[in-house]
Design a protein around this motif. Sequence first.
Motif, PDB file in Angstrom:
ATOM      1  N   ILE A  33      69.844  43.509  42.466  1.00 51.21           N
ATOM      2  CA  ILE A  33      69.925  43.742  43.910  1.00 51.21           C
ATOM      3  C   ILE A  33      71.366  43.988  44.337  1.00 51.21           C
ATOM      4  CG2 ILE A  33      69.560  42.685  46.187  1.00 51.21           C
ATOM      5  CD1 ILE A  33      67.258  41.095  44.856  1.00 51.21           C
ATOM      6  N   ALA A  34      72.283  43.228  43.767  1.00 50.50           N
ATOM      7  CA  ALA A  34      73.708  43.347  44.087  1.00 50.50           C
ATOM      8  C   ALA A  34      74.496  42.899  42.861  1.00 50.50           C
ATOM      9  CB  ALA A  34      74.065  42.503  45.310  1.00 50.50           C
ATOM     10  N   PRO A  35      74.700  43.801  41.890  1.00 50.79           N
ATOM     11  CA  PRO A  35      75.261  43.423  40.588  1.00 50.79           C
ATOM     12  C   PRO A  35      76.637  42.777  40.641  1.00 50.79           C
ATOM     13  CG  PRO A  35      74.279  45.606  40.482  1.00 50.79           C
ATOM     14  CD  PRO A  35      74.294  45.212  41.928  1.00 50.79           C
ATOM     15  N   GLU A  36      77.434  43.069  41.671  1.00 49.09           N
ATOM     16  CA  GLU A  36      78.765  42.477  41.766  1.00 49.09           C
ATOM     17  C   GLU A  36      78.785  41.227  42.639  1.00 49.09           C
ATOM     18  OE1 GLU A  36      81.206  43.605  39.864  1.00 49.09           O
ATOM     19  OE2 GLU A  36      79.723  45.045  39.121  1.00 49.09           O
ATOM     20  N   THR A  37      77.614  40.864  43.167  1.00 53.07           N
ATOM     21  CA  THR A  37      77.520  39.717  44.070  1.00 53.07           C
ATOM     22  C   THR A  37      76.700  38.584  43.475  1.00 53.07           C
ATOM     23  OG1 THR A  37      77.738  41.120  46.034  1.00 53.07           O
ATOM     24  CG2 THR A  37      76.718  38.950  46.353  1.00 53.07           C
ATOM     25  N   VAL A  38      75.570  38.896  42.867  1.00 50.29           N
ATOM     26  CA  VAL A  38      74.670  37.877  42.316  1.00 50.29           C
ATOM     27  C   VAL A  38      75.161  37.480  40.924  1.00 50.29           C
ATOM     28  CG1 VAL A  38      72.311  37.321  41.648  1.00 50.29           C
ATOM     29  CG2 VAL A  38      72.736  38.763  43.655  1.00 50.29           C
ATOM     30  N   ILE A  39      75.717  36.286  40.816  1.00 49.59           N
ATOM     31  CA  ILE A  39      76.311  35.877  39.540  1.00 49.59           C
ATOM     32  C   ILE A  39      75.273  35.310  38.576  1.00 49.59           C
ATOM     33  CG2 ILE A  39      78.634  35.503  40.402  1.00 49.59           C
ATOM     34  CD1 ILE A  39      78.000  32.521  40.652  1.00 49.59           C
ATOM     35  N   THR A  40      74.178  34.781  39.103  1.00 50.62           N
ATOM     36  CA  THR A  40      73.096  34.273  38.273  1.00 50.62           C
ATOM     37  C   THR A  40      71.897  33.997  39.165  1.00 50.62           C
ATOM     38  OG1 THR A  40      72.504  32.657  36.547  1.00 50.62           O
ATOM     39  CG2 THR A  40      73.739  31.824  38.448  1.00 50.62           C
ATOM     40  N   SER A  41      70.801  33.567  38.572  1.00 51.79           N
ATOM     41  CA  SER A  41      69.592  33.232  39.327  1.00 51.79           C
ATOM     42  C   SER A  41      68.885  32.069  38.648  1.00 51.79           C
ATOM     43  CB  SER A  41      68.632  34.429  39.395  1.00 51.79           C
ATOM     44  OG  SER A  41      69.231  35.562  39.985  1.00 51.79           O
ATOM     45  N   ALA A  42      68.220  31.238  39.460  1.00 47.36           N
ATOM     46  CA  ALA A  42      67.373  30.168  38.935  1.00 47.36           C
ATOM     47  C   ALA A  42      65.985  30.743  38.727  1.00 47.36           C
ATOM     48  CB  ALA A  42      67.333  28.999  39.915  1.00 47.36           C
ATOM     49  N   MET A  43      65.603  30.928  37.484  1.00 46.22           N
ATOM     50  CA  MET A  43      64.353  31.621  37.186  1.00 46.22           C
ATOM     51  C   MET A  43      63.183  30.664  37.043  1.00 46.22           C
ATOM     52  SD  MET A  43      65.474  34.631  34.545  1.00 46.22           S
ATOM     53  CE  MET A  43      63.818  35.313  34.603  1.00 46.22           C
ATOM     54  N   LYS A  44      62.065  31.071  37.630  1.00 46.12           N
ATOM     55  CA  LYS A  44      60.786  30.404  37.423  1.00 46.12           C
ATOM     56  C   LYS A  44      59.962  31.320  36.525  1.00 46.12           C
ATOM     57  CE  LYS A  44      58.659  29.034  41.110  1.00 46.12           C
ATOM     58  NZ  LYS A  44      57.827  29.136  42.342  1.00 46.12           N
ATOM     59  N   ARG A  45      59.664  30.860  35.313  1.00 50.97           N
ATOM     60  CA  ARG A  45      59.037  31.735  34.329  1.00 50.97           C
ATOM     61  C   ARG A  45      57.520  31.744  34.488  1.00 50.97           C
ATOM     62  NH1 ARG A  45      62.210  33.672  30.259  1.00 50.97           N
ATOM     63  NH2 ARG A  45      60.437  35.090  30.149  1.00 50.97           N
ATOM     64  N   VAL A  46      57.077  32.351  35.585  1.00 50.40           N
ATOM     65  CA  VAL A  46      55.650  32.515  35.834  1.00 50.40           C
ATOM     66  C   VAL A  46      55.016  33.334  34.711  1.00 50.40           C
ATOM     67  CG1 VAL A  46      53.940  33.482  37.425  1.00 50.40           C
ATOM     68  CG2 VAL A  46      55.930  32.273  38.321  1.00 50.40           C
ATOM     69  N   ASP A  47      55.797  34.268  34.155  1.00 44.07           N
ATOM     70  CA  ASP A  47      55.270  35.099  33.067  1.00 44.07           C
ATOM     71  C   ASP A  47      54.831  34.250  31.878  1.00 44.07           C
ATOM     72  OD1 ASP A  47      57.959  34.419  32.679  1.00 44.07           O
ATOM     73  OD2 ASP A  47      58.411  36.236  31.549  1.00 44.07           O
ATOM     74  N   ASN A  48      55.638  33.260  31.508  1.00 43.72           N
ATOM     75  CA  ASN A  48      55.282  32.402  30.375  1.00 43.72           C
ATOM     76  C   ASN A  48      54.042  31.571  30.670  1.00 43.72           C
ATOM     77  OD1 ASN A  48      57.386  33.315  28.802  1.00 43.72           O
ATOM     78  ND2 ASN A  48      58.769  31.654  29.355  1.00 43.72           N
ATOM     79  N   ALA A  49      53.965  31.043  31.897  1.00 47.18           N
ATOM     80  CA  ALA A  49      52.809  30.218  32.260  1.00 47.18           C
ATOM     81  C   ALA A  49      51.519  31.042  32.260  1.00 47.18           C
ATOM     82  CB  ALA A  49      53.037  29.577  33.632  1.00 47.18           C
ATOM     83  N   VAL A  50      51.595  32.254  32.779  1.00 45.34           N
ATOM     84  CA  VAL A  50      50.416  33.123  32.810  1.00 45.34           C
ATOM     85  C   VAL A  50      50.016  33.521  31.387  1.00 45.34           C
ATOM     86  CG1 VAL A  50      49.577  35.406  33.503  1.00 45.34           C
ATOM     87  CG2 VAL A  50      50.810  33.968  35.145  1.00 45.34           C
ATOM     88  N   TYR A  51      51.002  33.864  30.572  1.00 46.08           N
ATOM     89  CA  TYR A  51      50.702  34.225  29.181  1.00 46.08           C
ATOM     90  C   TYR A  51      49.994  33.079  28.473  1.00 46.08           C
ATOM     91  CZ  TYR A  51      51.441  35.987  24.433  1.00 46.08           C
ATOM     92  OH  TYR A  51      51.245  36.429  23.149  1.00 46.08           O
TER      93      TYR A  51
END
Length: 240
Positions: free
Chosen positions: A148-166
């Motif tokens: 979204i903003a490569p020079e602004t967003v330094i990281t994100s707290a990810m919720k791995r919904v993909d793993n849970a669904v898999y």
Amino acid sequence: LIISVGYMLADATKAAAEANPDVKFAIIDDATIELDNVTCLMFEQEQGSYLVGYVAGMMTETDNVGFVIGMSNENMNLFGYGYCAGVLDANPDATIQQFNVNSFADSAPGNGADIVFHAAGASGLGVIEACQEAGVYAIGVDSDQSSIAPETVITSAMKRVDNAVYDSVESLINGTLEGGVVTYDLSMGGVDIAPTQDLLPEEVISAVEEVKQQIIDGEIVVPNDQASFEAAHGDVYELD
């Protein structure tokens, strides 16, 4: 298997599951449905938030960071407990300014904070935009929001919904999917820090990997309610 995404679908999911007892259902972020054909997929969001809080505590140059929440409820406050704990464990001198999304819109990041973490869903896009305009760093939530903003967003707290669904689909295929609550944490790949780390110094990446392992090993217990947070860090969380 029918998968509902989000606690706001709890009533509809429960009604559908009661009307169709031979159909399997799973719901993300809700643990209120007690039916044999419903699997509730929950996430220890405080653990992922702790990691990005640790990043913020290490990277702030002003000892002043921010946290923006979309709404204050038990589930959303998990982000705040984890983030604030991570910030203070990395930097006990840090001040954490806390806003709901409406109050942040009024003040924007002109409050001295040089890093702001949002847990505000779609409204968080406005937080990232405000940080971009003000020239301060932002931390995303749920998915890797660096694009979204490569020079602004330094990281994100990810919720791995993909793993849970898999996992749920795999259990369905194997005939082992059961009703009840399944809670995903760091050790299960349910939460994590974003893989995009271009703006993070190597020493920060290494420190986060260390605390990640300490959480998995039980050496660090991330607070998940007001009482456990205050026992470790005092009365500095304001949005409960």
